[in-house]
Design a protein around this motif. Sequence first.
Motif, PDB file in Angstrom:
ATOM      1  N   MET A   8       0.785  -1.228   0.000  1.00  0.00           N
ATOM      2  CA  MET A   8       0.000   0.000   0.000  1.00  0.00           C
ATOM      3  C   MET A   8       0.822   1.287   0.000  1.00  0.00           C
ATOM      4  O   MET A   8       0.261   2.352  -0.202  1.00  0.00           O
ATOM      5  N   SER A   9       2.122   1.196   0.232  1.00  0.00           N
ATOM      6  CA  SER A   9       2.929   2.402   0.376  1.00  0.00           C
ATOM      7  C   SER A   9       4.009   2.470  -0.699  1.00  0.00           C
ATOM      8  O   SER A   9       4.294   1.486  -1.373  1.00  0.00           O
ATOM      9  N   SER A  10       4.612   3.629  -0.780  1.00  0.00           N
ATOM     10  CA  SER A  10       5.682   3.835  -1.749  1.00  0.00           C
ATOM     11  C   SER A  10       6.945   3.096  -1.308  1.00  0.00           C
ATOM     12  O   SER A  10       7.100   2.767  -0.127  1.00  0.00           O
ATOM     13  N   PRO A  11       7.861   2.870  -2.245  1.00  0.00           N
ATOM     14  CA  PRO A  11       9.134   2.244  -1.883  1.00  0.00           C
ATOM     15  C   PRO A  11       9.902   3.049  -0.826  1.00  0.00           C
ATOM     16  O   PRO A  11      10.618   2.465  -0.009  1.00  0.00           O
ATOM     17  N   THR A  12       9.744   4.359  -0.816  1.00  0.00           N
ATOM     18  CA  THR A  12      10.416   5.193   0.184  1.00  0.00           C
ATOM     19  C   THR A  12       9.936   4.844   1.584  1.00  0.00           C
ATOM     20  O   THR A  12      10.738   4.690   2.510  1.00  0.00           O
ATOM     21  N   ILE A  13       8.631   4.713   1.746  1.00  0.00           N
ATOM     22  CA  ILE A  13       8.056   4.372   3.056  1.00  0.00           C
ATOM     23  C   ILE A  13       8.545   3.003   3.494  1.00  0.00           C
ATOM     24  O   ILE A  13       8.942   2.808   4.644  1.00  0.00           O
ATOM     25  N   VAL A  14       8.530   2.044   2.586  1.00  0.00           N
ATOM     26  CA  VAL A  14       8.971   0.685   2.910  1.00  0.00           C
ATOM     27  C   VAL A  14      10.440   0.688   3.332  1.00  0.00           C
ATOM     28  O   VAL A  14      10.807   0.059   4.319  1.00  0.00           O
ATOM     29  N   ALA A  15      11.271   1.406   2.602  1.00  0.00           N
ATOM     30  CA  ALA A  15      12.696   1.466   2.929  1.00  0.00           C
ATOM     31  C   ALA A  15      12.927   2.079   4.307  1.00  0.00           C
ATOM     32  O   ALA A  15      13.752   1.589   5.092  1.00  0.00           O
ATOM     33  N   ALA A  17      10.772   2.103   6.791  1.00  0.00           N
ATOM     34  CA  ALA A  17      10.258   1.152   7.788  1.00  0.00           C
ATOM     35  C   ALA A  17      11.258   0.023   8.015  1.00  0.00           C
ATOM     36  O   ALA A  17      11.488  -0.391   9.165  1.00  0.00           O
ATOM     37  N   GLU A  18      11.870  -0.462   6.945  1.00  0.00           N
ATOM     38  CA  GLU A  18      12.871  -1.515   7.080  1.00  0.00           C
ATOM     39  C   GLU A  18      14.081  -1.014   7.871  1.00  0.00           C
ATOM     40  O   GLU A  18      14.654  -1.745   8.671  1.00  0.00           O
ATOM     41  N   ARG A  19      14.446   0.242   7.659  1.00  0.00           N
ATOM     42  CA  ARG A  19      15.575   0.808   8.401  1.00  0.00           C
ATOM     43  C   ARG A  19      15.246   0.896   9.899  1.00  0.00           C
ATOM     44  O   ARG A  19      16.088   0.598  10.749  1.00  0.00           O
ATOM     45  N   VAL A  20      14.016   1.270  10.244  1.00  0.00           N
ATOM     46  CA  VAL A  20      13.603   1.311  11.654  1.00  0.00           C
ATOM     47  C   VAL A  20      13.692  -0.090  12.257  1.00  0.00           C
ATOM     48  O   VAL A  20      14.186  -0.262  13.377  1.00  0.00           O
ATOM     49  N   LEU A  21      13.236  -1.081  11.508  1.00  0.00           N
ATOM     50  CA  LEU A  21      13.298  -2.462  11.989  1.00  0.00           C
ATOM     51  C   LEU A  21      14.747  -2.885  12.242  1.00  0.00           C
ATOM     52  O   LEU A  21      15.063  -3.447  13.294  1.00  0.00           O
ATOM     53  N   LEU A  22      15.644  -2.589  11.319  1.00  0.00           N
ATOM     54  CA  LEU A  22      17.050  -2.950  11.489  1.00  0.00           C
ATOM     55  C   LEU A  22      17.688  -2.210  12.663  1.00  0.00           C
ATOM     56  O   LEU A  22      18.417  -2.814  13.464  1.00  0.00           O
ATOM     57  N   GLU A  23      17.405  -0.926  12.787  1.00  0.00           N
ATOM     58  CA  GLU A  23      17.969  -0.157  13.900  1.00  0.00           C
ATOM     59  C   GLU A  23      17.458  -0.676  15.235  1.00  0.00           C
ATOM     60  O   GLU A  23      18.204  -0.731  16.215  1.00  0.00           O
ATOM     61  N   THR A  24      16.197  -1.048  15.279  1.00  0.00           N
ATOM     62  CA  THR A  24      15.604  -1.556  16.519  1.00  0.00           C
ATOM     63  C   THR A  24      16.230  -2.887  16.910  1.00  0.00           C
ATOM     64  O   THR A  24      16.619  -3.086  18.074  1.00  0.00           O
ATOM     65  N   THR A  25      16.338  -3.804  15.954  1.00  0.00           N
ATOM     66  CA  THR A  25      16.924  -5.105  16.285  1.00  0.00           C
ATOM     67  C   THR A  25      18.412  -4.984  16.588  1.00  0.00           C
ATOM     68  O   THR A  25      18.923  -5.678  17.464  1.00  0.00           O
ATOM     69  N   ASP A  26      19.121  -4.094  15.904  1.00  0.00           N
ATOM     70  CA  ASP A  26      20.541  -3.868  16.207  1.00  0.00           C
ATOM     71  C   ASP A  26      20.738  -3.350  17.627  1.00  0.00           C
ATOM     72  O   ASP A  26      21.725  -3.689  18.286  1.00  0.00           O
ATOM     73  N   LEU A  51      12.117   6.843  14.749  1.00  0.00           N
ATOM     74  CA  LEU A  51      10.954   6.899  13.859  1.00  0.00           C
ATOM     75  C   LEU A  51      10.838   8.218  13.093  1.00  0.00           C
ATOM     76  O   LEU A  51       9.951   8.371  12.255  1.00  0.00           O
ATOM     77  N   LYS A  52      11.719   9.163  13.352  1.00  0.00           N
ATOM     78  CA  LYS A  52      11.592  10.498  12.776  1.00  0.00           C
ATOM     79  C   LYS A  52      11.549  10.479  11.245  1.00  0.00           C
ATOM     80  O   LYS A  52      10.621  11.021  10.643  1.00  0.00           O
ATOM     81  N   ASP A  53      12.544   9.870  10.596  1.00  0.00           N
ATOM     82  CA  ASP A  53      12.572   9.843   9.133  1.00  0.00           C
ATOM     83  C   ASP A  53      11.367   9.118   8.557  1.00  0.00           C
ATOM     84  O   ASP A  53      10.773   9.549   7.572  1.00  0.00           O
ATOM     85  N   PHE A  54      10.999   8.007   9.196  1.00  0.00           N
ATOM     86  CA  PHE A  54       9.835   7.246   8.741  1.00  0.00           C
ATOM     87  C   PHE A  54       8.562   8.091   8.843  1.00  0.00           C
ATOM     88  O   PHE A  54       7.790   8.188   7.891  1.00  0.00           O
ATOM     89  N   ALA A  55       8.365   8.724   9.985  1.00  0.00           N
ATOM     90  CA  ALA A  55       7.159   9.533  10.196  1.00  0.00           C
ATOM     91  C   ALA A  55       7.097  10.704   9.223  1.00  0.00           C
ATOM     92  O   ALA A  55       6.022  11.020   8.686  1.00  0.00           O
ATOM     93  N   GLU A  56       8.231  11.344   8.968  1.00  0.00           N
ATOM     94  CA  GLU A  56       8.245  12.461   8.026  1.00  0.00           C
ATOM     95  C   GLU A  56       7.918  11.997   6.613  1.00  0.00           C
ATOM     96  O   GLU A  56       7.187  12.673   5.879  1.00  0.00           O
ATOM     97  N   ALA A  57       8.420  10.830   6.219  1.00  0.00           N
ATOM     98  CA  ALA A  57       8.120  10.293   4.888  1.00  0.00           C
ATOM     99  C   ALA A  57       6.640   9.949   4.759  1.00  0.00           C
ATOM    100  O   ALA A  57       6.010  10.221   3.728  1.00  0.00           O
ATOM    101  N   GLU A  61       3.976  11.716   2.183  1.00  0.00           N
ATOM    102  CA  GLU A  61       3.176  10.923   1.247  1.00  0.00           C
ATOM    103  C   GLU A  61       1.683  11.169   1.447  1.00  0.00           C
ATOM    104  O   GLU A  61       0.923  11.259   0.481  1.00  0.00           O
ATOM    105  N   ARG A  62       1.252  11.289   2.673  1.00  0.00           N
ATOM    106  CA  ARG A  62      -0.163  11.573   2.947  1.00  0.00           C
ATOM    107  C   ARG A  62      -0.574  12.910   2.353  1.00  0.00           C
ATOM    108  O   ARG A  62      -1.666  13.046   1.811  1.00  0.00           O
TER     109      ARG A  62
END
Length: 68
Positions: A8-15, A17-26, A51-57, A61-62
Amino acid sequence: MISRMRAMSSPTIVARAERVLLETTDAYFKPNRTVPELRELIKNGTGVDPLKDFAEAVREERWQFADV
């Protein structure tokens, strides 16, 4: 959740979100930060809001879709 975003989202949003996931698990494998280290991070504005970059993206998009 990221799989839903892929549909449902753009590749930017997905990227982002994936970065947040990696940073969190790291973060689980890094040593705990001391209070002075946290204070310095807050003063520099780095590493405090994962979450700042993710939320801004998402917000950007919205707004694009709201103008349609």
